[in-house]
Write an enzyme that holds these catalytic residues in place. Sequence first.
Site, PDB file in Angstrom:
ATOM      1  N   TYR A   9      -6.969  -3.559  12.306  1.00 29.92           N
ATOM      2  CA  TYR A   9      -7.828  -2.475  11.823  1.00 29.92           C
ATOM      3  C   TYR A   9      -9.300  -2.696  12.173  1.00 29.92           C
ATOM      4  O   TYR A   9     -10.146  -2.675  11.298  1.00 29.92           O
ATOM      5  CB  TYR A   9      -7.620  -2.295  10.318  1.00 29.92           C
ATOM      6  N   LYS A  38      -4.619   7.759   6.301  1.00 34.93           N
ATOM      7  CA  LYS A  38      -4.575   7.388   7.726  1.00 34.93           C
ATOM      8  C   LYS A  38      -3.574   8.240   8.503  1.00 34.93           C
ATOM      9  O   LYS A  38      -3.362   8.033   9.686  1.00 34.93           O
ATOM     10  CB  LYS A  38      -4.267   5.902   7.890  1.00 34.93           C
ATOM     11  N   GLU A  89       0.351  -1.232  14.044  1.00 34.03           N
ATOM     12  CA  GLU A  89      -0.528  -0.421  13.191  1.00 34.03           C
ATOM     13  C   GLU A  89      -1.950  -0.517  13.693  1.00 34.03           C
ATOM     14  O   GLU A  89      -2.445  -1.611  13.976  1.00 34.03           O
ATOM     15  CB  GLU A  89      -0.492  -0.902  11.736  1.00 34.03           C
ATOM     16  N   ASP A  96       0.816  -1.210   0.000  1.00 33.85           N
ATOM     17  CA  ASP A  96       0.000   0.000   0.000  1.00 33.85           C
ATOM     18  C   ASP A  96       0.852   1.264   0.000  1.00 33.85           C
ATOM     19  O   ASP A  96       0.702   2.124   0.864  1.00 33.85           O
ATOM     20  CB  ASP A  96      -0.912  -0.055   1.243  1.00 33.85           C
ATOM     21  N   ASN A 134       6.883  -7.348   7.177  1.00 36.88           N
ATOM     22  CA  ASN A 134       5.580  -6.771   7.485  1.00 36.88           C
ATOM     23  C   ASN A 134       4.478  -7.618   6.865  1.00 36.88           C
ATOM     24  O   ASN A 134       4.469  -7.858   5.655  1.00 36.88           O
ATOM     25  CB  ASN A 134       5.477  -5.349   6.929  1.00 36.88           C
ATOM     26  N   GLU A 135       3.591  -8.082   7.723  1.00 35.24           N
ATOM     27  CA  GLU A 135       2.368  -8.778   7.320  1.00 35.24           C
ATOM     28  C   GLU A 135       2.582  -9.957   6.379  1.00 35.24           C
ATOM     29  O   GLU A 135       1.929 -10.056   5.340  1.00 35.24           O
ATOM     30  CB  GLU A 135       1.387  -7.781   6.713  1.00 35.24           C
TER      31      GLU A 135
END
Length: 576
Positions: A452, A552, A488, A164, A398-399
Amino acid sequence: MLYPQMNKCRSLYSLDGIWQFYADRSENTFDNISSCNLPQTKNIAVPASWNDQYEDLFQFHGKGIYKKEFDVPQMWHGQEIYIRFGSVSGKAKVWINDEYVTEHIGTALPFEAAITPYLKFGEKNTVVVLADSTLDPWSLPPATLMEHEGRMGFAQSYPAVPYDFFPFGGIQRSIYLYTSPKTRIEDITIVSEINNKTAEVQFTVELNNSFTGRIEAEADGKVVNIPCKNTNSVSGKIILDNVRLWDIGEPNLYTLKVCLINDTVTDEYKETFGVREIKVENNRLILNGREIFLKGFGKHEDFHIIGKGFNHAVTVKDFALMKDIGANSFRTSHYPYDENILDMADKEGMLVIAETPFVGLNNRNYTDEVLEKAVSVINEMIKRDKNHPSIIMWSLANEPMIETDEGENFFKVMAETARKLDSTRPITFVAFYEPENTRGMQYYDICCINKYYGWYEWPGQIEESLDEFIKCADRFHKKFGKGIILTEFGADAIAGIHTEPPQMFSEEYQAKMIKLQYEKFREQPYAIGTHVWAFADFKTAQTISRIVFNRKGVFTREREPKMAAHMLKELWSEEL
Ligand code: BDP
């Protein structure tokens, strides 16, 4: 890799400025640069991404060719001359005076080459750099989605990157020409151990050739001399009495000056370091013997016009805002940042979770070939950044989706690699999926999670999803039994949109969500930190869920505060 510096044995010349640029849209493979006569070049700024410098380059994700002419001063004769790139997007290849010099794969980390034999003194020299930013599903990070791969909020983005942020291309960090003696200090590693008021500063100096003479090291007025006989690596230690520890908001820094001496000083390098101890004990994060809680942000290198280009003023502004709001830390999501940003963190007393560029790994990436690349990137990152006191842990991904034995092994080998290179810092990676899709976490010290609730899950329902949010964090704690950093959480808010009651995309909704989730998470016994996503709005690929930017940010992309920034300043100042 040491950052180039100017001192009595080394010279430095910046190649930053305006270069000639050509966007190659052909199938040319550039095995040989003389095959390319660079038609219709345009002026382009370095360091900066090319995408926002010209409209026709905005969606150019291909082979960018840069060219610059330069002279070499006569007084550099007899020295070894290097060219050093802070970061070139994708696959980089370098030619000097039409001769191939070097290549490097992977954005966000530096590379250099000795170029003396290619140079002409007293005549113009030409450097050509290929920055091949072609979006490649097999690069690290994987840069395009394969069919069947997709993610909530990212569906059918253009370009179809799986992460992203916008795939900015170009020479995005500074380029230097520098000289050093032929036998030189290649690397310095500094590790300190604290014992009451004193610190034992252990250092290792690597040389590029074997050397006979002595190495003199000095810090805080203490000098040690180490004799060398045909050696290319030496270790020593210096004891600092009444040591001033580096800490949050207390940026006490020292300099280790290393000299290579044989009759005269033949090389010199001054490396900055700080003395501090970071460890994980009983799943708490302990800095200099004291428990700390991380408050801060996930960030990006991202700004108008320059894209991912490094800029000193933006760096100063970002640190000023982070400090003013009461943050004590940030994560270099989702790649290693420019060395100047880490220097700034050292100087400002700000903690850093330093991350690799491995964002969005999934089952298809867990092959021996990708692992080999990953191991070498971890090497490059830790070798570059190991002496920064601000870096308190390494985040190795990350992720990632990790469901298979291959995936688990991949993460085990990455953890072993990082530990071997640096036993002084905890390691982590950032999970997104459920604990069962996060295999391999057992090899790491700290569990980071991105969640989230109230946004991608339970949209529009902040209070209603609070219990589910905590139940999810509990599942990670139950499965791995580690301290958790919420790396996050957050909501898009378009600056200037206000709704009462708070609704998604309004400043009120973002501020309320961050406050309630922060307070709730902070109460959990396993909570060791929270980073709001994100520090500032940033550019992404185009998709229906992104209104030009990912919104964000607690600050806009121009670094103006949204309501959430005022709220956080109040919240975090109450905790001091
Ligand atoms: C997280 C990613 C981050 C995204 C964020 C978002 O780690 O890169 O920008 O989601 O969707 O999952 O805003």
